[in-house]
Scaffold this motif. Sequence first.
Motif, mmCIF file in Angstrom:
data_model
loop_
_atom_site.group_PDB
_atom_site.id
_atom_site.type_symbol
_atom_site.label_atom_id
_atom_site.label_comp_id
_atom_site.label_asym_id
_atom_site.label_seq_id
_atom_site.Cartn_x
_atom_site.Cartn_y
_atom_site.Cartn_z
ATOM 1 N N GLY A 1 -18.920 57.895 -3.197
ATOM 2 C CA GLY A 1 -17.873 56.477 -3.330
ATOM 3 C C GLY A 1 -17.334 56.106 -2.168
ATOM 4 O O GLY A 1 -16.376 57.612 -1.419
ATOM 5 N N TYR A 2 -17.324 55.921 -1.559
ATOM 6 C CA TYR A 2 -16.416 54.548 -0.145
ATOM 7 C C TYR A 2 -14.475 55.630 0.080
ATOM 8 O O TYR A 2 -14.393 55.048 -1.455
ATOM 9 N N ASP A 3 -14.496 56.122 0.759
ATOM 10 C CA ASP A 3 -12.877 56.918 0.755
ATOM 11 C C ASP A 3 -13.185 56.898 2.220
ATOM 12 O O ASP A 3 -13.864 57.096 2.867
ATOM 13 N N THR B 1 -25.565 56.233 7.010
ATOM 14 C CA THR B 1 -25.425 56.237 5.038
ATOM 15 C C THR B 1 -24.894 56.852 4.547
ATOM 16 O O THR B 1 -26.014 58.131 4.576
ATOM 17 N N PHE C 1 -21.969 48.250 2.043
ATOM 18 C CA PHE C 1 -22.225 47.805 0.558
ATOM 19 C C PHE C 1 -21.300 47.739 -0.882
ATOM 20 O O PHE C 1 -21.631 47.981 -1.585
ATOM 21 N N ASP C 2 -20.175 47.859 -0.189
ATOM 22 C CA ASP C 2 -18.978 48.107 -0.863
ATOM 23 C C ASP C 2 -18.433 48.987 -2.002
ATOM 24 O O ASP C 2 -17.774 49.317 -2.544
ATOM 25 N N ALA C 3 -19.686 50.114 -1.576
ATOM 26 C CA ALA C 3 -19.552 51.059 -2.402
ATOM 27 C C ALA C 3 -19.923 52.665 -2.118
ATOM 28 O O ALA C 3 -18.986 53.259 -2.943
ATOM 29 N N ILE C 4 -20.101 52.941 -0.579
ATOM 30 C CA ILE C 4 -20.642 54.149 -0.090
ATOM 31 C C ILE C 4 -20.416 53.624 1.528
ATOM 32 O O ILE C 4 -19.505 53.007 1.602
ATOM 33 N N ASN C 5 -20.211 54.986 1.786
ATOM 34 C CA ASN C 5 -19.961 55.378 3.046
ATOM 35 C C ASN C 5 -20.550 54.914 4.473
ATOM 36 O O ASN C 5 -21.924 55.602 3.911
ATOM 37 N N PRO D 1 -17.164 50.977 4.728
ATOM 38 C CA PRO D 1 -17.660 50.427 3.424
ATOM 39 C C PRO D 1 -18.980 50.013 4.133
ATOM 40 O O PRO D 1 -19.124 48.761 4.640
#
Length: 127
Positions: free
Chosen positions: A43-45, A39, A68-72, A66
């Motif tokens: 921010g997720y991209d 992980t 936790f819908d937030a991080i990579n 993604p």
Amino acid sequence: TIHQLFRIEREKAKILSYIKIDPTTWEIKVVAKEPFMLTFAEGYDPLWEARIYKDDKLIGIAKSIPVFDAINGFWIDASGNLTIVIRYAPQDLFELGFKISVITITICVLYLLLNRYWMRIKIVKEG
């Protein structure tokens, strides 16, 4: 018990070191016993990617997913002593565009300087 539910049986991977090379590139040294999820708290991209090296040889590229819908997150499907380079893929295009721009500006400046030099030579020969 609740403690048994959250207990980790074994360590799948151990991060030995990590270095931020620049804002778009990170290098991580890992020892892994089996495939694992890495992980990355950015921010997720979906344009982030992890290039996986073993013995200084590229063995795979993992795309960002993604977590936790937030991080990579990157599924690293390898084991052993690994070097993982996390890089923002559009940075390659930016660097290519920058090189093309520098070459174009250099050619334009050289053309203007040589044109001015040729005009002076032409004026001296005519005058």
